[in-house]
Scaffold this motif. Structure first.
Motif, PDB file in Angstrom:
ATOM      1  N   TYR A 124       0.836  -1.200   0.000  1.00 42.91           N
ATOM      2  CA  TYR A 124       0.000   0.000   0.000  1.00 42.91           C
ATOM      3  C   TYR A 124       0.868   1.246   0.000  1.00 42.91           C
ATOM      4  O   TYR A 124       1.865   1.330   0.732  1.00 42.91           O
ATOM      5  CB  TYR A 124      -0.915   0.030   1.227  1.00 42.91           C
ATOM      6  N   TYR A 125       0.504   2.212  -0.845  1.00 45.19           N
ATOM      7  CA  TYR A 125       1.067   3.554  -0.771  1.00 45.19           C
ATOM      8  C   TYR A 125      -0.075   4.498  -0.427  1.00 45.19           C
ATOM      9  O   TYR A 125      -1.097   4.534  -1.125  1.00 45.19           O
ATOM     10  CB  TYR A 125       1.718   3.970  -2.083  1.00 45.19           C
ATOM     11  N   GLU A 165      -1.301   8.537   0.917  1.00 42.33           N
ATOM     12  CA  GLU A 165      -0.942   9.938   1.124  1.00 42.33           C
ATOM     13  C   GLU A 165      -2.181  10.717   1.535  1.00 42.33           C
ATOM     14  O   GLU A 165      -3.313  10.297   1.277  1.00 42.33           O
ATOM     15  CB  GLU A 165      -0.307  10.544  -0.126  1.00 42.33           C
ATOM     16  N   LEU A 177       3.686   2.002   2.558  1.00 44.89           N
ATOM     17  CA  LEU A 177       4.437   3.219   2.282  1.00 44.89           C
ATOM     18  C   LEU A 177       3.575   4.416   2.633  1.00 44.89           C
ATOM     19  O   LEU A 177       2.466   4.562   2.106  1.00 44.89           O
ATOM     20  CB  LEU A 177       4.817   3.281   0.804  1.00 44.89           C
ATOM     21  N   GLY A 214       3.224   8.302   2.349  1.00 48.22           N
ATOM     22  CA  GLY A 214       3.727   9.451   1.610  1.00 48.22           C
ATOM     23  C   GLY A 214       3.408  10.766   2.276  1.00 48.22           C
ATOM     24  O   GLY A 214       3.209  10.851   3.494  1.00 48.22           O
ATOM     25  N   CYS A 256       7.925   7.936   3.117  1.00 46.64           N
ATOM     26  CA  CYS A 256       8.565   8.288   1.854  1.00 46.64           C
ATOM     27  C   CYS A 256       7.991   9.599   1.335  1.00 46.64           C
ATOM     28  O   CYS A 256       7.081  10.176   1.925  1.00 46.64           O
ATOM     29  CB  CYS A 256       8.355   7.172   0.817  1.00 46.64           C
ATOM     30  N   GLY A 302       5.553   7.650  -3.664  1.00 51.45           N
ATOM     31  CA  GLY A 302       6.301   6.465  -3.268  1.00 51.45           C
ATOM     32  C   GLY A 302       7.796   6.625  -3.359  1.00 51.45           C
ATOM     33  O   GLY A 302       8.550   5.709  -3.045  1.00 51.45           O
ATOM     34  N   HIS A 345       9.181   5.418  -9.165  1.00 49.31           N
ATOM     35  CA  HIS A 345       8.105   4.873  -8.347  1.00 49.31           C
ATOM     36  C   HIS A 345       8.199   3.351  -8.283  1.00 49.31           C
ATOM     37  O   HIS A 345       8.145   2.745  -7.206  1.00 49.31           O
ATOM     38  CB  HIS A 345       6.769   5.303  -8.952  1.00 49.31           C
ATOM     39  N   TYR A 377      11.044   1.922  -6.151  1.00 49.01           N
ATOM     40  CA  TYR A 377      10.819   1.951  -4.705  1.00 49.01           C
ATOM     41  C   TYR A 377       9.815   0.907  -4.249  1.00 49.01           C
ATOM     42  O   TYR A 377       9.883   0.432  -3.117  1.00 49.01           O
ATOM     43  CB  TYR A 377      10.439   3.364  -4.239  1.00 49.01           C
ATOM     44  N   LEU A 378       8.924   0.498  -5.129  1.00 47.51           N
ATOM     45  CA  LEU A 378       8.098  -0.666  -4.808  1.00 47.51           C
ATOM     46  C   LEU A 378       8.979  -1.912  -4.712  1.00 47.51           C
ATOM     47  O   LEU A 378       8.799  -2.752  -3.828  1.00 47.51           O
ATOM     48  CB  LEU A 378       7.022  -0.858  -5.884  1.00 47.51           C
ATOM     49  N   GLN A 407      -1.473   5.997 -10.154  1.00 52.78           N
ATOM     50  CA  GLN A 407      -2.174   4.871  -9.537  1.00 52.78           C
ATOM     51  C   GLN A 407      -2.304   3.702 -10.507  1.00 52.78           C
ATOM     52  O   GLN A 407      -2.144   2.546 -10.120  1.00 52.78           O
ATOM     53  CB  GLN A 407      -3.553   5.306  -9.056  1.00 52.78           C
ATOM     54  N   ARG A 424       1.030   2.002 -10.696  1.00 56.84           N
ATOM     55  CA  ARG A 424       1.304   1.241  -9.474  1.00 56.84           C
ATOM     56  C   ARG A 424       0.521  -0.070  -9.469  1.00 56.84           C
ATOM     57  O   ARG A 424       1.060  -1.126  -9.140  1.00 56.84           O
ATOM     58  CB  ARG A 424       0.949   2.091  -8.248  1.00 56.84           C
TER      59      ARG A 424
END
Length: 324
Positions: free
Chosen positions: A19-20, A22, A57, A59, A82, A86, A220, A223-224, A282, A285
């Motif tokens: 999951y990211y 924010e 994650l 944000g 982060c 991400g 992005h 970093y995943l 999105q 991702r």
């Protein structure tokens, strides 16, 4: 409500979610971990299935409560702060991972890693093992993924064959880690050229500070991959500072080594494809996460790290290269 004893029932290598988040608040409510988003006329709560999550994650504009952190720790979920999208706030800065303080992780893999790490020659063999496993995984993914093949990312492509053969042969001849890093950079540069040609982005130049979509998606997606690598190392109990290729003075450098196993084969092509299609962050991702699941990348990372940690014959650099 999930029973606490069941929160670790799903092995990390089999968990489905990253999951990211924010602009929200993560909290515990009625025995569940939720995130709260503030709308104009109401606040909305969304559940996070922590037993089936590898890492979280957080944000920009996020906060988390102590109670939520306790439940995430009980489920073995890694939590990282982060920057937006991400990626970190500072270029090349690692995510600050918050790991549960469990003392019941295995010790055999850490002990095995320590058994070779202080020997330069053996550390070079381990680095070569990672690079050969990385190439083998790319061959597998690009040979069978129909979506990638339709976009021109086919292992039978002449440019790929040339790059693959050159990389594979020269890895075994590399006399030191510096040479391996050079070969890695050259190989990835060839893949960038192929990807830019396939997706009609001829002006692409790799830059971690660029604002074009391809570079944004590469940052992005990478970093995943770092999240998966950090999860793998934490579950196996291997400290992130014992790198075999990347800067040994960087505390989290082993995360970069392990993430390299899957970045070129999965993140790179989808970053370019999604940039060509002008996808949202999105959408990219979600595509990356689906590809991670389809190709069982977390299982692959676990297999490679275990093979290196438990390796007994260090005289043969080719022995035991992971076959995905």
């Amino acid at each position: 409500m999930e029973q606490l004893t069941d929160l670790k029932a799903i092995l990390h290598s089999k968990r489905a979610n990253i999951y990211y988040l924010e602009k929200c608040r993560v909290m515990q409510k009625d025995g569940r971990v939720l995130y709260l988003t503030e709308e104009k006329n109401q606040n909305l709560f969304w559940n996070i299935p922590i037993a089936n999550t590898t890492c979280l994650l957080l944000g920009t504009g996020t906060s988390i409560t102590q109670a939520a952190m306790r439940m995430l720790a009980q489920a073995g979920v890694l939590v990282g702060f982060c920057g937006g999208g991400g990626t970190p706030l500072l270029m090349a800065s690692e995510i600050e991972w918050l790991t549960p303080q469990s003392e019941y992780r295995p010790t055999e893999y850490m002990q095995g890693w320590m058994g070779f790490w202080f020997d330069d020659a053996k550390r070079l063999i381990a680095a070569k093992h990672i690079q050969q496993s990385r190439i083998a995984f790319l061959k597998r993914v690009w040979s069978k993924d129909r979506d990638l093949i339709n976009e021109g990312f086919h292992f039978e492509d002449e440019l790929i064959q040339t790059a693959f053969s050159a990389m594979s042969n020269r890895v075994e001849q590399a006399a030191n880690v510096g040479k391996l890093l050079q070969l890695e950079a050259e190989f990835t540069k060839r893949l960038y050229k192929l990807a830019a040609t396939n997706t009609k982005l001829p002006d692409f130049v790799r830059s971690r500070e660029s604002t074009d979509l391809a570079n944004d998606f590469l940052n992005h997606g990478n970093y995943l991959a770092y999240g998966l690598a950090a999860t793998t190392l934490w579950v196996l109990g291997i400290p992130h500072g014992f790198a075999v290729m990347h800067g040994k003075t960087r505390r989290g450098a082993l995360v970069f080594d392990i993430a390299d196993l899957i970045k070129d084969s999965v993140v790179l092509p989808w970053a370019f494809i999604c940039a060509k299609e002008n996808a949202t962050e999105q959408e990219f991702r979600q595509q990356c996460l689906q590809a991670f699941t389809d190709h069982k990348v977390l299982d692959f990372m676990f297999d490679v790290v275990k093979q290196i940690a438990l390796k007994t014959d260090w005289d043969d650099a080719n022995q035991g290269v992971a076959q995905p």
